[in-house]
Write an enzyme that holds these catalytic residues in place. Structure first.
Site, PDB file in Angstrom:
ATOM      1  N   LYS A  82     -10.397  10.400  39.378  1.00 38.54           N
ATOM      2  CA  LYS A  82      -9.640  11.581  40.543  1.00 38.54           C
ATOM      3  C   LYS A  82      -9.664  11.808  41.877  1.00 38.54           C
ATOM      4  O   LYS A  82     -10.693  10.862  42.226  1.00 38.54           O
ATOM      5  CB  LYS A  82     -10.530  12.864  40.815  1.00 38.54           C
ATOM      6  CG  LYS A  82     -10.296  13.784  40.962  1.00 38.54           C
ATOM      7  CD  LYS A  82     -11.032  15.053  40.890  1.00 38.54           C
ATOM      8  CE  LYS A  82     -10.910  16.584  41.915  1.00 38.54           C
ATOM      9  NZ  LYS A  82     -11.675  17.262  41.332  1.00 38.54           N
ATOM     10  N   SER A 157      -9.281  21.853  41.767  1.00 40.90           N
ATOM     11  CA  SER A 157      -9.038  20.184  42.905  1.00 40.90           C
ATOM     12  C   SER A 157      -8.588  19.597  41.657  1.00 40.90           C
ATOM     13  O   SER A 157      -7.683  18.010  41.826  1.00 40.90           O
ATOM     14  CB  SER A 157      -9.987  19.918  43.685  1.00 40.90           C
ATOM     15  OG  SER A 157     -11.515  19.533  43.320  1.00 40.90           O
ATOM     16  N   SER A 181     -13.116  23.520  39.439  1.00 38.97           N
ATOM     17  CA  SER A 181     -11.917  22.920  39.253  1.00 38.97           C
ATOM     18  C   SER A 181     -11.669  21.438  38.314  1.00 38.97           C
ATOM     19  O   SER A 181     -10.880  20.537  37.842  1.00 38.97           O
ATOM     20  CB  SER A 181     -12.575  21.802  40.227  1.00 38.97           C
ATOM     21  OG  SER A 181     -12.153  22.286  41.578  1.00 38.97           O
TER      22      SER A 181
END
Length: 469
Positions: A82, A157, A181
């Protein structure tokens, strides 16, 4: 096995194929890079693809296969990182065009563990700006889209990570969860996502800015994959502000162990924010029925979360100020949140209030082993669905959508998201299991039992199965 089947093969199975010399790390990397080239323009799942680095690593690992059998557990398996986490020599944008030239000289501790586990990094996946939102539509980047239906969000996210795994653009992914997330994107995309217990995965070499609410964790196609990756990611690094002993036995062993009869509470909503929609309620209620059939004691009981909402919002939004970016480069909602940031005293008071409520929530688990909740309170939104809302209205929509997730962030308890079916829009439906403090093993074992009773692995997005070789 054809290339599409290989792309959707669980990470542990890929590792076995590599060890048996039935497929090479280089072959796998080339398959995934080809799929990224074809699908990423539609999905927006990767910000940065590190093709040259991945190929070089794959060649070295393919050569090493001829020289040794002493290999780490995920040797040669392709993974994504990520874009909130540092990989040395690779841009780390945090979802902001202002940071396109931010190139760390170090690996985050979790990335070091991933490399030590034998993974090959394919690139950095899309995240919302500063990881702030449960959708992934940062200014200056293509929005991330859900491979099950491109009109919908893959969540956030860790939206890019979830879209990449669900579409077969990596075997498994690293994500992070400060308010849902990992669990939210896993739910949106039909994956298993684990938010580990506080202190399970190190934040090295940096510190923790948000009172321990955020944790790094895996997104995977199976419970076993997620458990084994959590084994790889876990462990204390000198100086960590929170830490837990290594699990004994391993989390992978937990995924292969019958959980026994458990006391399970459940809820279909989060008072005072309301009930889940019909799809999310259905996911919970059908899971209740399955748990009862499996012999567990299940009843509708849950902690009082109402006093957590306001202090958690204060702690969570302080991360915008903590990022240190000027207001003029931020998206409107983050700019509005930055302007609302209170004093240091107000932040400390919010942490104090959050910790008091967290104690009350954890004490409730004296009466149960696991809490079953929706992941979100309604099905995924469309890409851009809230774009016309004011920042204040958008923020309230976010709070109302993700409400079942923050309690585990506040308490530091582990939680796992698990797909259970499809909703009325043809999008995945999921539930989450929240465990006692430091007890990932129980929820992993229970999730594996549910997975075996209601298998998901055979499902693949149509978009991702019709590619040229």
């Amino acid at each position: 096995m054809n290339e599409t089947d290989l792309a959707f093969t669980p990470a542990l199975e890929l590792a076995k194929l590599i060890r048996r010399r039935e497929v090479s790390p280089l072959e796998l990397v080339e398959i995934y890079l080809s799929r990224i080239q074809q699908l990423n323009p539609q999905l927006g799942s990767y910000f940065t693809v590190t093709a040259d680095l991945a190929i070089a690593d794959a060649k070295a690992k393919t050569e090493l296969l001829t020289k040794t059998t002493a290999l780490p557990p995920f040797f040669g398996v392709p993974i994504s990182i990520k874009d909130l986490n540092a990989v040395a020599g690779v841009p780390c944008t945090y979802g902001s065009p202002a940071l396109l030239n931010n190139i760390p000289a170090f690996d985050d501790g979790v990335v070091t563990r991933i490399k030590q586990g034998g993974f090959i990094i394919l690139g950095k996946t899309a995240t919302s700006e500063l990881g702030s939102f449960p959708y992934t539509e940062p200014t200056g980047f293509a929005p991330a889209r859900n491979p099950w239906n491109l009109e919908y969000t893959p969540g956030g996210s860790s939206g890019g990570a979830a879209a990449a795994v669900a579409a077969g653009l990596c075997a498994i992914a690293q994500g992070s969860d400060g308010g849902g997330s990992i669990r939210g994107p896993a739910a949106c995309c039909g994956l298993v996502g684990i938010k580990p217990a506080r202190g399970r995965v190190s934040k090295a070499p940096v510190g923790d800015r948000l009172a321990g609410i955020s944790a790094n964790g895996p997104l995977a196609r199976t419970v076993a994959d997620a458990a084994a990756m959590l084994d790889t990611m876990s462990g204390y690094v000198t100086g960590d502000p929170y830490w837990l002993p290594d699990p004994e036995p391993s989390f992978l062993t937990a995924a292969q162990t019958n959980p026994g009869r458990k006391r399970i509470g459940f809820a279909t909503g989060i008072p005072p924010l309301g009930e889940a929609d019909a799809n999310c309620q259905q996911a919970v209620l059908q899971t209740v029925k399955l748990l009862e059939q499996l012999g567990h004691q299940v009843e509708q009981k849950f902690p009082d979360f109402s006093a957590l909402v306001e202090p958690f919002k204060v702690v969570w939004q302080s991360g915008i100020a903590g990022a240190g970016l000027p207001a003029e480069v931020l998206q409107p909602v983050n700019r509005w949140l930055l302007a609302r940031t209170g004093t240091v005293g107000e932040y400390i008071q919010a942490v104090y209030a959050m910790q008091i409520v967290a104690r009350q929530i954890v004490s409730f688990f004296d009466t149960i082993d696991v809490l079953l909740l929706p992941v979100y309170l309604h099905s995924p939104i469309r890409v851009g669905e809230w774009a016309a809302f004011s920042p204040e209205d958008t923020f309230q929509q976010i709070v109302n959508w993700v409400a079942p997730c923050p309690p585990a962030n506040a308490t530091g308890q582990p939680a796992i998201a698990l797909p259970v079916g499809f909703d009325s829009h043809g999008l995945p439906m999921s539930v989450q299991l929240v465990g006692k403090p430091a007890d990932e093993a129980t929820i992993i074992s229970l999730a594996a039992q549910l997975e075996a009773a209601n298998p998901w692995i055979q499902h693949r997005p149509t978009l991702a199965t019709q590619l040229s070789s």
